[in-house]
Structure formats: C-alpha cells, structure tokens
Design an enzyme around this catalytic site. Structure first.
Site, PDB file in Angstrom:
ATOM      1  CB  THR A 286      -0.867  -0.002   1.285  1.00 27.08           C
ATOM      2  OG1 THR A 286      -1.618  -1.208   1.295  1.00 27.08           O
ATOM      3  CG2 THR A 286      -1.803   1.195   1.322  1.00 27.08           C
TER       4      THR A 286
ATOM      5  CB  SER B  15       4.229   0.818  11.560  1.00 26.26           C
ATOM      6  OG  SER B  15       4.229   1.891  12.477  1.00 26.26           O
ATOM      7  CE  LYS B  16       3.934   1.603   4.456  1.00 25.27           C
ATOM      8  NZ  LYS B  16       2.759   1.111   3.774  1.00 25.27           N
ATOM      9  NE  ARG B  17       0.406   4.327  14.148  1.00 27.24           N
ATOM     10  CZ  ARG B  17       0.816   4.255  15.407  1.00 27.24           C
ATOM     11  NH1 ARG B  17       1.075   5.350  16.072  1.00 27.24           N
ATOM     12  NH2 ARG B  17       0.966   3.085  15.979  1.00 27.24           N
TER      13      ARG B  17
ATOM     14  N   GLY C  87       7.522   5.842  12.044  1.00 27.71           N
ATOM     15  CA  GLY C  87       8.632   6.573  11.455  1.00 27.71           C
ATOM     16  C   GLY C  87       9.931   5.809  11.326  1.00 27.71           C
TER      17      GLY C  87
END
Ligand code: GLU
Length: 295
Positions: free
Chosen positions: A13, A231-233, A235
C-alpha cells in the site's frame, strides 16, 4: 504443493516508504516464489486515495529494484480496477450475498469490533453514504498456515459481516485483495502476520467467488527494540540504497536464513542467489522478531 505453477506476489500500500518490516515481507515472498521456480508479481494497493502518499509508489518500486527484487510482468494498480470490483459488488447485491448498511462509525465502535448484522434484513437500497457488507454464515473458517500452523475463526461470532465497500465509496481491501489474487492466478500468499486475522474473511470471499484459496505463509512482524511494531507511522527510516547489501543481510537474519560468513560483504545479487537456493521456511521464527537496534 499446488499442481499448477507457483505464482507469488508482493502487494504494498503506497501510504509511505518501504521500511525494514515491509522489506522482510517482500523478501520472504520473493524467496519463496523463486525457490519454487515461480513467478513473482507486484501489485500496488492504492484504493484508499486519502492514504496514498505522493511519490511513495515510485520509492517502493525503486527500493525493490535496488534490493534486486525483480518482479515479473506489468505492475497492477488497484485504482485502475475499480470497475471490476464494482461489477462483483453489483452481482453480490443482486443475489443477496451482500447488502447495504448505514450504521455510523459510533454504532460500529459500540458493537466492539464484530458487526452483529444490524442492517442484514433492513432491505436498504443504494444511496450515498452506505457501506456494502457481505453476509457471513455461522461457520468456522480454518486454514493451515505454512509457518503459523492451524488457524481458525468463527465467522459470525468473531468476525461479523464483512465490509466490502466503505461508506465513503472506497472498495475495501478484503474484496480487492481476493479479486486480484484470483485474477492474477496467485497460488501462494506470503505476507506479514498482521494480516493473519484477515485470512478467514478472505477465505469466505474465495468461497463466494467459487475459487480455490491460495496457500498462506505469514511471516513474523518486526518489532522495534522497545517492542513496538515497526511501521510507517512509527517513522522507521526509509531504506538507504547505498546500504542495500548490509540491510539485505539483516533482513535475511530476521528470517533466520543464515548466509555463510564468506558472503559477508557480498553484493545484493550474490546474497539473493544464495538465499533463493537455500530458502528454508522451517527456519523462520513464527513469533514477532525484536530488532537489536533501530533501522
Ligand atoms: N496491501 C497490504 C499491506 O500493505 C498487503 C496485502 C496483502 O499482502 O494481502 O498491508
């Protein structure tokens, strides 16, 4: 082993850059496909446009290239396939396999995660701001994951009717992933263990499509040293192309594939060639893997 040729895929995604955790999932899927002399496809899951980050697709694809993870055929973009998903929805709505639902976010939150079928028999018709849900039966859906072993969920009491289109009109991941894996002839899904829970509902959708389900292998999530999921969140840094070989070594270590010491310092192609040949699913730790330091 399936009788038909192996087809695997990586389906990112584009909501951010490719981080170490998603590299590990991509690598596992690539190695499993190539070890079985299969093809390996890349599909960009860009249906949820508000979540799509500009430039992320390019970054992900360039990163895969830089790690030597070469895919077969053309890349499929889900955003270009909306008509197909809508056709499926129209059929399911027409034959009663799906229905419209106008439950609010607050109502759904109050149900505590399992949708109790509130709108099942209300006979709502198409209108703006209505989700579409697929009815699930009162059965247990189970499968044997190649790494995690037997898994099962009671569809009605643990999962609830499956949202296949959101109230804002966005096609849900659950529908798109199954429609596309069928369309692309995917025989083997290798992905992160965060999607284990989605698998029984996807199996129900395979049943509705009257198609055989693929084999599943869910690889452990990579956790930060503080125990948080990478995760992307949270960072985690974008992967640095100049460090590709060293990072690939660490990704192989996370999957407990252990290249011999003589390959320390080898380039990505040499490392990958070794890993394809010596790929061992039995060596992968099934449980989340804690990184020894930040990446
Ligand atoms: N697009 C999903 C993700 O990035 C993965 C879908 C899948 O592998 O089934 O989490």
């Amino acid at each position: 082993m399936h009788a038909q040729p192996y087809v695997g895929r990586f389906a990112p995604t584009p909501s951010g850059h490719l981080h170490f955790g998603s590299l590990v999932a991509a690598l596992a899927s690539y190695l499993d496909a190539r070890h079985h002399h299969g093809s390996w496809l890349v599909r960009v899951e860009d249906l949820d446009q508000p979540r799509v980050v500009s430039g992320a697709t390019d970054h992900i694809l360039r990163t895969l290239e830089c790690y030597g993870l070469e895919w077969d055929g053309d890349i499929v973009y889900q955003s270009q396939r909306i008509e197909l998903y809508e056709t499926v929805l129209a059929q399911w709505l027409a034959n009663g396999k799906a229905y419209y639902c106008d439950c609010s976010r607050q109502q759904i939150a109050a149900y505590g995660g399992v949708y109790p079928g509130t709108c099942r028999t209300r006979g709502l018709t198409s209108a703006a701001d209505r989700a579409v849900r697929v009815r699930v039966p009162n059965t247990v859906m189970g499968f044997v994951d190649r790494l995690q072993g037997p898994m099962e969920q009671a569809l009605e009491s643990e999962v609830g009717d499956i949202a296949v289109r959101r109230r804002d009109g966005v096609i849900a991941y659950q529908l798109a992933v199954v429609a596309d894996d069928i369309h692309q002839g995917v025989t083997d899904v290798v992905r992160g263990a965060d999607l284990l829970d989605s698998t029984p509902r996807q199996l129900w959708l395979y049943h509705l499509f009257q198609q055989p389900a693929p084999r599943y292998l869910h690889v452990p999530l990579i956790m930060r040293p503080d125990g948080e999921k990478l995760s992307k969140r949270l960072g985690s840094a974008p992967l640095e192309p100049s460090l590709a070989a060293a990072t690939l070594w660490r990704a192989l270590a996370a999957l407990r594939q252990s290249p011999p010491a003589r390959l320390r310092g080898a380039g990505v192609r040499e490392l990958l060639a070794w890993a394809v040949k010596h790929w061992r699913v039995e060596s992968i730790p099934p449980k989340p893997h804690l990184l020894e330091s930040s990446v």
